[in-house]
Structure formats: C-alpha cells, structure tokens
Design an enzyme around this catalytic site. Structure first.
Site, PDB file in Angstrom:
ATOM      1  N   GLY A 104       0.828  -1.214   0.000  1.00 48.90           N
ATOM      2  CA  GLY A 104       0.000   0.000   0.000  1.00 48.90           C
ATOM      3  C   GLY A 104       0.856   1.256   0.000  1.00 48.90           C
ATOM      4  O   GLY A 104       0.538   2.238  -0.681  1.00 48.90           O
ATOM      5  N   ARG A 115       3.724   1.604  -1.334  1.00 54.45           N
ATOM      6  CA  ARG A 115       4.290   1.785  -2.692  1.00 54.45           C
ATOM      7  C   ARG A 115       3.267   2.415  -3.629  1.00 54.45           C
ATOM      8  O   ARG A 115       3.628   3.211  -4.500  1.00 54.45           O
ATOM      9  CB  ARG A 115       4.797   0.441  -3.216  1.00 54.45           C
ATOM     10  CG  ARG A 115       6.060   0.048  -2.475  1.00 54.45           C
ATOM     11  CD  ARG A 115       6.613  -1.302  -2.801  1.00 54.45           C
ATOM     12  NE  ARG A 115       7.765  -1.502  -1.915  1.00 54.45           N
ATOM     13  CZ  ARG A 115       8.196  -2.671  -1.464  1.00 54.45           C
ATOM     14  NH1 ARG A 115       7.600  -3.785  -1.850  1.00 54.45           N
ATOM     15  NH2 ARG A 115       9.228  -2.737  -0.663  1.00 54.45           N
ATOM     16  N   ARG A 133       5.407  31.767 -23.329  1.00 55.87           N
ATOM     17  CA  ARG A 133       6.811  32.093 -23.563  1.00 55.87           C
ATOM     18  C   ARG A 133       7.131  32.119 -25.058  1.00 55.87           C
ATOM     19  O   ARG A 133       6.856  31.155 -25.787  1.00 55.87           O
ATOM     20  CB  ARG A 133       7.691  31.043 -22.870  1.00 55.87           C
ATOM     21  CG  ARG A 133       9.162  31.165 -23.133  1.00 55.87           C
ATOM     22  CD  ARG A 133       9.786  32.341 -22.416  1.00 55.87           C
ATOM     23  NE  ARG A 133      11.235  32.294 -22.477  1.00 55.87           N
ATOM     24  CZ  ARG A 133      12.008  33.318 -22.157  1.00 55.87           C
ATOM     25  NH1 ARG A 133      11.479  34.467 -21.744  1.00 55.87           N
ATOM     26  NH2 ARG A 133      13.322  33.209 -22.216  1.00 55.87           N
ATOM     27  N   GLN A 164      13.194  21.371 -17.833  1.00 52.80           N
ATOM     28  CA  GLN A 164      13.963  21.727 -19.037  1.00 52.80           C
ATOM     29  C   GLN A 164      13.162  22.675 -19.933  1.00 52.80           C
ATOM     30  O   GLN A 164      13.708  23.633 -20.485  1.00 52.80           O
ATOM     31  CB  GLN A 164      14.314  20.441 -19.804  1.00 52.80           C
ATOM     32  CG  GLN A 164      15.211  20.652 -21.012  1.00 52.80           C
ATOM     33  CD  GLN A 164      16.659  20.954 -20.640  1.00 52.80           C
ATOM     34  OE1 GLN A 164      17.083  20.695 -19.525  1.00 52.80           O
ATOM     35  NE2 GLN A 164      17.386  21.514 -21.573  1.00 52.80           N
ATOM     36  N   GLY A 194      13.391  26.217 -19.189  1.00 62.18           N
ATOM     37  CA  GLY A 194      14.706  26.847 -19.309  1.00 62.18           C
ATOM     38  C   GLY A 194      15.276  27.170 -17.934  1.00 62.18           C
ATOM     39  O   GLY A 194      14.954  26.505 -16.941  1.00 62.18           O
ATOM     40  N   GLU A 243      10.562   3.736   0.240  1.00 64.57           N
ATOM     41  CA  GLU A 243       9.613   2.599   0.228  1.00 64.57           C
ATOM     42  C   GLU A 243      10.167   1.439  -0.597  1.00 64.57           C
ATOM     43  O   GLU A 243       9.428   0.710  -1.247  1.00 64.57           O
ATOM     44  CB  GLU A 243       8.253   3.078  -0.315  1.00 64.57           C
ATOM     45  CG  GLU A 243       7.044   2.384   0.293  1.00 64.57           C
ATOM     46  CD  GLU A 243       6.724   2.843   1.702  1.00 64.57           C
ATOM     47  OE1 GLU A 243       7.257   3.872   2.155  1.00 64.57           O
ATOM     48  OE2 GLU A 243       5.936   2.131   2.357  1.00 64.57           O
ATOM     49  N   ARG A 264      11.932 -11.797  -9.276  1.00 65.46           N
ATOM     50  CA  ARG A 264      11.732 -13.028  -8.487  1.00 65.46           C
ATOM     51  C   ARG A 264      10.352 -13.618  -8.779  1.00 65.46           C
ATOM     52  O   ARG A 264      10.200 -14.832  -8.892  1.00 65.46           O
ATOM     53  CB  ARG A 264      11.840 -12.728  -6.995  1.00 65.46           C
ATOM     54  CG  ARG A 264      13.264 -12.688  -6.510  1.00 65.46           C
ATOM     55  CD  ARG A 264      13.291 -12.423  -5.011  1.00 65.46           C
ATOM     56  NE  ARG A 264      14.638 -12.169  -4.557  1.00 65.46           N
ATOM     57  CZ  ARG A 264      14.954 -11.389  -3.533  1.00 65.46           C
ATOM     58  NH1 ARG A 264      13.999 -10.788  -2.849  1.00 65.46           N
ATOM     59  NH2 ARG A 264      16.203 -11.221  -3.184  1.00 65.46           N
TER      60      ARG A 264
END
Ligand SMILES: Cc1cc2nc3c(=O)[nH]c(=O)nc-3n(C[C@H](O)[C@H](O)[C@H](O)COP(=O)(O)OP(=O)(O)OC[C@H]3O[C@@H](n4cnc5c(N)ncnc54)[C@H](O)[C@@H]3O)c2cc1C
Length: 171
Positions: A31, A33, A58, A127, A130, A154, A166
C-alpha cells in the site's frame, strides 16, 4: 522513535501465524508503494499542467514554445507516459485492495514505473522552463527534489526490480 528493550510480549498477542511476521510486514509495504507512486504521478501532472501554460506564453525566436514541433512531441510523450503509469497504478491498487495473489509484484511494478516516469516528466518540464525552472523560487524545482526521492523511498527501484524478477523467474 520507539524502542523496545527486554520487552516480553505474551504469545496470545501474536498477530498472524508464527514465522510469518516478515511476510506480513512486507505485504504492508504494498500500500505504501501505491502511495509513493501516486505522489509521483500527482507531482508530474502538476508540472506538466504548468508547463503547458508556460509554453503558450513564452516566446523565443518570434514563436511561442508551444509552436515548436519538437516541444509539442515532448508534451505528447509526457502525457502518454503519465497516463500509462496511472493506469498501472490503478490496476495495482485494485489488486492490493482485493488481496490478489500477484498484488506484491503489481505494486512493485506500479511503484517502479510511476516514480521513474514521474521523475522523467518533471525533469523534462523543468527543461522546458529553461533557466527559470531551475530557480529555487519556482515550484518545479521543489517538485523535482520531491519526486527524486520517490525512486529511493519505500524500497529503491532496484529492489522493485528484484521483487518483480523473483515473481517472474521464481527465484
Ligand atoms: C527522505 C527519506 C525518507 C525516508 N523515510 C523512511 C521511513 O519513513 N521509514 C523507513 O523505514 N525508511 C525510510 N527511508 C529509508 C529508505 O527506505 C532507504 O533509504 C531505502 O530503502 C534504501 O536503503 P539504503 O538507503 O540503506 O540504501 P542501500 O540499501 O545501501 O542501497 C544503495 C544502492 O544499492 C542498491 N542496492 C542495494 N541492494 C541491492 C541489490 N540486492 N540489488 C541491486 N541493487 C541493490 C540500492 O537500490 C541503492 O541504489 C527514507 C529515506 C529517505 C531518503
């Protein structure tokens, strides 16, 4: 911080079956996670929404950022990747809620994808702002630091891959 020293607990207070404590504690992380994955997706959506607004305002080289196709395609990819991560998170939440057999694997897959996607999207949004996005007084800089730790908290995303592999390989 809670410390237990020489603390004897009566056998009648045992929670679950003897020898199953670690498994029960680990299942409790499923939970958590989902929560961390949801925080990453929420942070990334917040940044993407602001980035779209910024790209419409912009102007560089006489055009809005929103008019450069290279940047339009990045927004398209961020929105698509976020939607995919969100869907897997919902699928894992249903599995954990219903106590399905594969719930732990699904929660690990959802945490791994949501937090890696969240970080990539927020980093990309920074990014697209800017140098402005890098400034400490801009919310994206704070969200970047927040989502970065989700790849560690976590259970790290390497440990998520251990859990998933696994379950796939039966190791
Ligand atoms: C801000 C913050 C808040 C936290 N809050 C909590 C909390 O509330 N409760 C709590 O219990 N813990 C908390 N933690 C601890 C967190 O869960 C651990 O930091 C995390 O599980 C990683 O453990 P570690 O730091 O010991 O790294 P290590 O286990 O030393 O790992 C170092 C690196 O090696 C990798 N690695 C380790 N083992 C393997 C392996 N077998 N295969 C492949 N790669 C491997 C790891 O993925 C990592 O990249 C918090 C951590 C942070 C940064």
């Amino acid at each position: 911080m809670v410390n237990f020293e020489n603390c004897r607990v009566p056998a009648a207070n045992l929670i679950g079956a003897e020898g199953q404590g670690f498994k029960i504690a680990m299942a409790g992380l499923d939970g958590g996670r989902l929560n961390i994955g949801a925080c990453s997706i929420g942070g990334a959506q917040f940044c993407l929404d602001r980035t779209i607004d910024y790209m419409k305002e912009r102007k560089q080289f006489g055009s809005r950022l929103a008019d450069f196709q290279a940047l339009q395609f990045r927004v398209a990819d961020y929105a698509t990747d976020l939607e995919a991560a969100r869907l897997l998170l919902h699928r894992a939440a249903v599995a954990v809620g219903a106590g399905e057999g594969g719930a732990t694997r699904l929660a690990a897959q959802a945490k791994r994808l949501a937090t890696d996607t969240g970080f990539d999207v927020v980093n990309g949004c920074l990014q697209l702002h800017g140098g402005y996005g890098y400034l400490r007084d801009h919310p994206i800089e704070r969200v970047l630091r927040d989502v970065r730790v989700h790849q560690i908290l976590e259970g790290t995303n390497e440990v998520m891959r251990l859990i998933i592999s696994r379950a796939m390989l039966g190791n």
